[in-house]
Scaffold this motif. Sequence first.
Motif, PDB file in Angstrom:
ATOM      1  N   LEU A   7     -21.995   8.195   9.422  1.00  0.00           N
ATOM      2  CA  LEU A   7     -21.669   6.825   8.459  1.00  0.00           C
ATOM      3  C   LEU A   7     -20.486   6.286   9.204  1.00  0.00           C
ATOM      4  CD1 LEU A   7     -22.342   7.812   4.856  1.00  0.00           C
ATOM      5  CD2 LEU A   7     -23.779   6.705   6.463  1.00  0.00           C
ATOM      6  N   ASN A   8     -20.582   5.185   9.599  1.00  0.00           N
ATOM      7  CA  ASN A   8     -19.306   4.446  10.091  1.00  0.00           C
ATOM      8  C   ASN A   8     -18.891   3.243   9.217  1.00  0.00           C
ATOM      9  OD1 ASN A   8     -19.694   1.793  11.730  1.00  0.00           O
ATOM     10  ND2 ASN A   8     -21.621   3.147  12.409  1.00  0.00           N
ATOM     11  N   ALA A   9     -17.694   2.874   9.234  1.00  0.00           N
ATOM     12  CA  ALA A   9     -17.269   1.631   8.791  1.00  0.00           C
ATOM     13  C   ALA A   9     -16.171   1.014   9.495  1.00  0.00           C
ATOM     14  CB  ALA A   9     -16.779   1.905   7.168  1.00  0.00           C
ATOM     15  N   ASP A  10     -16.207  -0.451   9.725  1.00  0.00           N
ATOM     16  CA  ASP A  10     -15.149  -1.236  10.452  1.00  0.00           C
ATOM     17  C   ASP A  10     -14.028  -1.249   9.535  1.00  0.00           C
ATOM     18  OD1 ASP A  10     -17.145  -1.556  11.990  1.00  0.00           O
ATOM     19  OD2 ASP A  10     -17.612  -3.336  11.492  1.00  0.00           O
ATOM     20  N   MET A  11     -12.910  -1.222   9.831  1.00  0.00           N
ATOM     21  CA  MET A  11     -11.551  -1.086   9.115  1.00  0.00           C
ATOM     22  C   MET A  11     -10.105  -1.206   9.890  1.00  0.00           C
ATOM     23  SD  MET A  11     -11.050   2.799   8.025  1.00  0.00           S
ATOM     24  CE  MET A  11     -12.677   2.784   6.860  1.00  0.00           C
ATOM     25  N   GLY A  12      -9.007  -1.127   9.141  1.00  0.00           N
ATOM     26  CA  GLY A  12      -7.888  -1.529   9.844  1.00  0.00           C
ATOM     27  C   GLY A  12      -7.884  -2.903  10.160  1.00  0.00           C
ATOM     28  N   GLU A  13      -8.413  -3.926   9.378  1.00  0.00           N
ATOM     29  CA  GLU A  13      -8.530  -5.390   9.624  1.00  0.00           C
ATOM     30  C   GLU A  13      -7.695  -6.042   8.680  1.00  0.00           C
ATOM     31  OE1 GLU A  13     -13.026  -5.739  11.204  1.00  0.00           O
ATOM     32  OE2 GLU A  13     -12.849  -5.284   9.002  1.00  0.00           O
ATOM     33  N   GLY A  14      -6.553  -5.703   8.078  1.00  0.00           N
ATOM     34  CA  GLY A  14      -5.423  -6.357   7.391  1.00  0.00           C
ATOM     35  C   GLY A  14      -4.592  -6.806   8.589  1.00  0.00           C
ATOM     36  N   PHE A  15      -3.397  -7.457   8.313  1.00  0.00           N
ATOM     37  CA  PHE A  15      -2.805  -8.340   9.294  1.00  0.00           C
ATOM     38  C   PHE A  15      -1.342  -8.586   8.534  1.00  0.00           C
ATOM     39  CE2 PHE A  15      -1.898 -10.079  13.196  1.00  0.00           C
ATOM     40  CZ  PHE A  15      -0.974 -11.104  12.840  1.00  0.00           C
ATOM     41  N   GLY A  16      -0.011  -8.026   8.975  1.00  0.00           N
ATOM     42  CA  GLY A  16       0.977  -8.387   8.374  1.00  0.00           C
ATOM     43  C   GLY A  16       0.848  -8.005   6.852  1.00  0.00           C
ATOM     44  N   PRO A  17       1.131  -8.894   6.018  1.00  0.00           N
ATOM     45  CA  PRO A  17       1.173  -8.828   4.537  1.00  0.00           C
ATOM     46  C   PRO A  17      -0.107  -9.085   3.866  1.00  0.00           C
ATOM     47  CG  PRO A  17       2.148 -10.847   5.074  1.00  0.00           C
ATOM     48  CD  PRO A  17       1.861 -10.120   6.321  1.00  0.00           C
ATOM     49  N   TRP A  18      -1.095  -9.183   4.687  1.00  0.00           N
ATOM     50  CA  TRP A  18      -2.529  -9.329   4.094  1.00  0.00           C
ATOM     51  C   TRP A  18      -3.441  -8.185   4.376  1.00  0.00           C
ATOM     52  CZ3 TRP A  18       0.144 -12.993   7.504  1.00  0.00           C
ATOM     53  CH2 TRP A  18       0.627 -14.227   6.629  1.00  0.00           C
ATOM     54  N   PRO A  19      -3.669  -7.453   3.316  1.00  0.00           N
ATOM     55  CA  PRO A  19      -4.662  -6.178   3.396  1.00  0.00           C
ATOM     56  C   PRO A  19      -5.816  -6.827   3.380  1.00  0.00           C
ATOM     57  CG  PRO A  19      -3.938  -6.524   1.213  1.00  0.00           C
ATOM     58  CD  PRO A  19      -3.126  -7.427   1.979  1.00  0.00           C
ATOM     59  N   MET A  20      -6.901  -5.850   3.921  1.00  0.00           N
ATOM     60  CA  MET A  20      -8.488  -6.243   3.860  1.00  0.00           C
ATOM     61  C   MET A  20      -9.153  -4.938   3.701  1.00  0.00           C
ATOM     62  SD  MET A  20     -11.040  -8.376   6.455  1.00  0.00           S
ATOM     63  CE  MET A  20     -10.405  -9.957   5.845  1.00  0.00           C
ATOM     64  N   GLY A  21      -9.914  -5.096   2.806  1.00  0.00           N
ATOM     65  CA  GLY A  21     -10.960  -3.769   2.541  1.00  0.00           C
ATOM     66  C   GLY A  21      -9.946  -2.616   1.570  1.00  0.00           C
ATOM     67  N   GLU A  22     -10.991  -1.799   1.548  1.00  0.00           N
ATOM     68  CA  GLU A  22     -10.481  -0.536   0.901  1.00  0.00           C
ATOM     69  C   GLU A  22     -10.814   0.658   1.790  1.00  0.00           C
ATOM     70  OE1 GLU A  22     -11.683  -0.253  -3.423  1.00  0.00           O
ATOM     71  OE2 GLU A  22     -12.767  -1.856  -3.037  1.00  0.00           O
ATOM     72  N   ASP A 220     -28.457   7.046  14.997  1.00  0.00           N
ATOM     73  CA  ASP A 220     -27.336   8.226  15.163  1.00  0.00           C
ATOM     74  C   ASP A 220     -26.247   7.849  13.997  1.00  0.00           C
ATOM     75  OD1 ASP A 220     -28.118   9.527  17.654  1.00  0.00           O
ATOM     76  OD2 ASP A 220     -27.557   7.873  18.796  1.00  0.00           O
ATOM     77  N   THR A 221     -26.077   6.557  13.970  1.00  0.00           N
ATOM     78  CA  THR A 221     -25.044   6.194  13.168  1.00  0.00           C
ATOM     79  C   THR A 221     -25.627   5.046  12.218  1.00  0.00           C
ATOM     80  OG1 THR A 221     -22.653   5.615  12.808  1.00  0.00           O
ATOM     81  CG2 THR A 221     -23.664   4.754  14.538  1.00  0.00           C
ATOM     82  N   ILE A 222     -24.909   4.969  10.909  1.00  0.00           N
ATOM     83  CA  ILE A 222     -25.299   3.875  10.099  1.00  0.00           C
ATOM     84  C   ILE A 222     -23.806   2.836   9.675  1.00  0.00           C
ATOM     85  CG2 ILE A 222     -25.851   3.225   7.688  1.00  0.00           C
ATOM     86  CD1 ILE A 222     -27.927   5.754   7.517  1.00  0.00           C
ATOM     87  N   CYS A 223     -23.767   1.802   9.881  1.00  0.00           N
ATOM     88  CA  CYS A 223     -22.606   0.762   9.661  1.00  0.00           C
ATOM     89  C   CYS A 223     -22.501   0.596   8.073  1.00  0.00           C
ATOM     90  CB  CYS A 223     -22.502  -0.232  10.487  1.00  0.00           C
ATOM     91  SG  CYS A 223     -21.042  -1.085  10.402  1.00  0.00           S
ATOM     92  N   LEU A 224     -21.435   0.809   7.533  1.00  0.00           N
ATOM     93  CA  LEU A 224     -20.955   0.141   6.335  1.00  0.00           C
ATOM     94  C   LEU A 224     -19.861  -0.725   6.303  1.00  0.00           C
ATOM     95  CD1 LEU A 224     -21.182   4.048   4.777  1.00  0.00           C
ATOM     96  CD2 LEU A 224     -22.922   2.173   4.452  1.00  0.00           C
ATOM     97  N   HIS A 225     -20.129  -1.884   6.100  1.00  0.00           N
ATOM     98  CA  HIS A 225     -18.925  -2.754   6.357  1.00  0.00           C
ATOM     99  C   HIS A 225     -17.698  -2.551   5.598  1.00  0.00           C
ATOM    100  CE1 HIS A 225     -21.731  -5.425   9.030  1.00  0.00           C
ATOM    101  NE2 HIS A 225     -20.572  -5.500   9.547  1.00  0.00           N
ATOM    102  N   GLY A 226     -16.693  -2.890   6.024  1.00  0.00           N
ATOM    103  CA  GLY A 226     -15.615  -2.367   5.023  1.00  0.00           C
ATOM    104  C   GLY A 226     -14.907  -3.681   4.301  1.00  0.00           C
ATOM    105  N   ASP A 227     -15.447  -5.012   4.887  1.00  0.00           N
ATOM    106  CA  ASP A 227     -14.732  -6.173   4.527  1.00  0.00           C
ATOM    107  C   ASP A 227     -15.510  -7.059   3.370  1.00  0.00           C
ATOM    108  OD1 ASP A 227     -16.854  -6.972   6.230  1.00  0.00           O
ATOM    109  OD2 ASP A 227     -16.045  -8.746   7.029  1.00  0.00           O
ATOM    110  N   THR A 228     -16.549  -6.392   2.607  1.00  0.00           N
ATOM    111  CA  THR A 228     -17.183  -6.920   1.723  1.00  0.00           C
ATOM    112  C   THR A 228     -16.626  -6.407   0.216  1.00  0.00           C
ATOM    113  OG1 THR A 228     -19.050  -5.324   1.542  1.00  0.00           O
ATOM    114  CG2 THR A 228     -19.262  -7.611   2.979  1.00  0.00           C
ATOM    115  N   ALA A 229     -17.016  -7.270  -0.908  1.00  0.00           N
ATOM    116  CA  ALA A 229     -16.542  -6.682  -2.179  1.00  0.00           C
ATOM    117  C   ALA A 229     -17.396  -5.549  -2.509  1.00  0.00           C
ATOM    118  CB  ALA A 229     -16.786  -7.661  -3.158  1.00  0.00           C
ATOM    119  N   GLU A 230     -18.378  -5.483  -2.159  1.00  0.00           N
ATOM    120  CA  GLU A 230     -19.402  -4.058  -2.659  1.00  0.00           C
ATOM    121  C   GLU A 230     -19.251  -2.944  -1.503  1.00  0.00           C
ATOM    122  OE1 GLU A 230     -20.576  -6.916  -1.319  1.00  0.00           O
ATOM    123  OE2 GLU A 230     -20.960  -8.152  -3.238  1.00  0.00           O
TER     124      GLU A 230
END
Length: 256
Positions: A7-22, A220-230
């Motif tokens: 199971l993979n997820a995209d992350m580390g997508e915040g920038f400066g003082p603006w966080p993104m995702g959990e 081999d792997t399933i993507c779970l997006h990190g930038d949605t509310a759900e």
Amino acid sequence: MTQTVDLNADMGEGFGPWPMGEDAALLETITSANIACGAHAGDWDVMAGTMALATERGVGIGAHPGFPDLQGFGRRRMQMPHDSLRNLVAYQVGAARGMAASVGGTVRHVKLHGALANMASEDAAMAQACYEGALSVDPDVIIMVLAATAQQEAAQALGCRWAAEIFADRAYNDDATLVDRRLPGAVIHDPEEAGARMVEMVQAGAIITASGARIPTPIDTICLHGDTAEAVGIARATRAALEAAGIALGVFPGRR
């Protein structure tokens, strides 16, 4: 024999003082993390913190290079010469490897982001240029490809290690590319629906498209997006559904 999937997820997508995702919550559920490298999102501090947390939790680290498009979050299509694409990807993978090493981690895989990934899924020559950039930095890195697309064709032609990815929260066209986000039904928001469809696809060994067509493929792997509310709900529901179906979770080894 027990099936195993990552199971993979995209992350580390915040920038400066603006966080993104959990990211911290997702890292409790996933087995691999695709971490932005500063072009489409992320910065050096976010990269370092995310990679350190992934390393601490035993989650596989991946570089997630995209187009240089902070304003568009890497989702706007750009036209670049192949030589420049090679350098763009090499630049970001190099940064990811250096940052991972600085926190005691290692970059295991590379996954293209957003419009760069979508364009490469339609154009094997473009995909090959991107992958050549990554492999020039690390010949042993695993290339994560959109299953059954031109990305997979390019990786197989290069003879590198690769892993086939499908998406828990995205609908598919009949050519295995993703339905455009602007179209109705392109993004799946219901965690239970996402989990059930992943079990069905893994057990079938096939992508099931929006029209109901089946495209046989390794998964081999399933993507779970990190930038949605759900995102966290979908990740947890998908993991629970897979485990309930007797499908094991683990970091992909890569294939040739």
